[in-house]
Design a protein around this motif. Sequence first.
Motif, PDB file in Angstrom:
ATOM      1  N   GLU A 175       0.829  -1.203   0.000  1.00  0.00           N
ATOM      2  CA  GLU A 175       0.000   0.000   0.000  1.00  0.00           C
ATOM      3  C   GLU A 175       0.865   1.256   0.000  1.00  0.00           C
ATOM      4  N   GLN A 176       1.944   1.234   0.779  1.00  0.00           N
ATOM      5  CA  GLN A 176       2.841   2.388   0.809  1.00  0.00           C
ATOM      6  C   GLN A 176       3.409   2.657  -0.591  1.00  0.00           C
ATOM      7  N   ARG A 177       3.845   1.602  -1.265  1.00  0.00           N
ATOM      8  CA  ARG A 177       4.424   1.782  -2.608  1.00  0.00           C
ATOM      9  C   ARG A 177       3.372   2.280  -3.591  1.00  0.00           C
ATOM     10  N   ALA A 178       2.111   1.845  -3.410  1.00  0.00           N
ATOM     11  CA  ALA A 178       1.048   2.315  -4.290  1.00  0.00           C
ATOM     12  C   ALA A 178       0.833   3.821  -4.143  1.00  0.00           C
ATOM     13  N   TYR A 179       1.117   4.335  -2.954  1.00  0.00           N
ATOM     14  CA  TYR A 179       1.051   5.773  -2.728  1.00  0.00           C
ATOM     15  C   TYR A 179       2.314   6.493  -3.217  1.00  0.00           C
ATOM     16  N   GLY A 180       3.362   5.726  -3.530  1.00  0.00           N
ATOM     17  CA  GLY A 180       4.623   6.323  -3.962  1.00  0.00           C
ATOM     18  C   GLY A 180       5.681   6.386  -2.886  1.00  0.00           C
ATOM     19  N   PHE A 237       8.501   4.350  -0.763  1.00  0.00           N
ATOM     20  CA  PHE A 237       9.303   3.139  -0.840  1.00  0.00           C
ATOM     21  C   PHE A 237      10.254   2.981   0.344  1.00  0.00           C
ATOM     22  N   LEU A 238      10.026   3.716   1.436  1.00  0.00           N
ATOM     23  CA  LEU A 238      10.872   3.556   2.620  1.00  0.00           C
ATOM     24  C   LEU A 238      10.582   2.233   3.305  1.00  0.00           C
ATOM     25  N   ASP A 239      11.601   1.677   3.966  1.00  0.00           N
ATOM     26  CA  ASP A 239      11.363   0.457   4.731  1.00  0.00           C
ATOM     27  C   ASP A 239      10.776   0.812   6.105  1.00  0.00           C
ATOM     28  N   HIS A 240      10.490  -0.225   6.884  1.00  0.00           N
ATOM     29  CA  HIS A 240       9.771  -0.071   8.146  1.00  0.00           C
ATOM     30  C   HIS A 240      10.404   0.959   9.069  1.00  0.00           C
ATOM     31  N   ASP A 241      11.662   0.757   9.436  1.00  0.00           N
ATOM     32  CA  ASP A 241      12.294   1.649  10.408  1.00  0.00           C
ATOM     33  C   ASP A 241      12.517   3.045   9.848  1.00  0.00           C
ATOM     34  N   ALA A 242      12.760   3.143   8.545  1.00  0.00           N
ATOM     35  CA  ALA A 242      12.925   4.460   7.931  1.00  0.00           C
ATOM     36  C   ALA A 242      11.613   5.233   7.967  1.00  0.00           C
TER      37      ALA A 242
END
Length: 373
Positions: A120-125, A127-132
């Motif tokens: 879902e995060q990538r669909a919004y644009g 691409f950060l990982d969890h901790d970032a």
Amino acid sequence: MTFHWFLPTSGDGHQVGAATVSAGAARHVRAATVEYLSAVGRAAEQAGFAAVLTPVGSGCPDPWIVCAAVARHTERIGLLVAVRAGFALPTLIAQQAEAFQAVSGGRLALNIVTGGDPAEQRAYGDFLDHDARYARTDEFVDVLRRSWAGAPFDFTGAHYRVSGGGLATPLADPPPVYFGGASPAAEAVAARHADVYLMWGEPPAAIGARVARIRRLAAEQGRSLRTGIRLHVIARPTATEAWAEADRLLAGMSPERIAAAQARFARMDSVGQARMTALNGGSADGLTVAPNLWAGIGLVREGAGTALVGSYAEVAARIDEYATLGVDEFVLSGWPHREEARRVGAEVLPRVSHPGVSPAVDGGCGRAGGSTR
């Protein structure tokens, strides 16, 4: 203790629906129109709840716009608006909060959401990982609070840079910041920034440990905070009637719905979601995980996946139990949300004691075995 309700902005009905997505969701027979959501808000207001919480995600409308509309059709109830950190600049969110306070009469609270589904995060644009993502949220809330102070400031971080930022004048009534997350990265952000740390419903022993840990972490930052818990409620005059309602809800969860929801949960990197999924194990068996605490909701619903099930007195007693462990605020819900707001407000909340005092419980402490238990 403070009690809040939930605003079902993706739709409502008599079956367990997902909050923000279609995977696993029941068909919503009540559309989330402004008229219906306002009716839910008024029911919660009349029932004595302090605020209504909205979700945020790809499967529900923008919370700012929806809550601004609902605010015009309610009088007193607060609007606990979910904001996805990182999707808009915190300096802009500060302005939106200022405007919302002006048009609502100061009824805003913010639930800062970091996000736990990488797809879902990538669909919004994003691409950060969890901790970032949590590191960005840390900076987000820092900049947000500095903006509300109304004095020009500069900020340089890994995710945000601000030069001469801030509102033109201090925000007289900055909204309280609610924040949740079960990972160490999330707890660190909560300890530094949250006014209220939210948890999804887990057995009392687990919640007690989490309350103690977050308060210790906040104290190490020279702060104190309140804690809250998110729970669904299935309360009826008798325990037998309540568990029959839980059985009815479970019967409405088809294997296809459960499989679709569980597949989505498996791809998520949310520690909180993993804890919810572990309580039900993806199976309709052995769902009572503590007295009156039923994990069946989480078979198909993302996020908060447990419900307090029992007679009105039993449910009130379980709320008192969480309060004795240090839980200050309760965000409750049930299907359908308009009718259940009235029921819980009329029958459960008046039975809740002051923290440390439990009312008499009729009918025992709930079931502990079998398909729904």
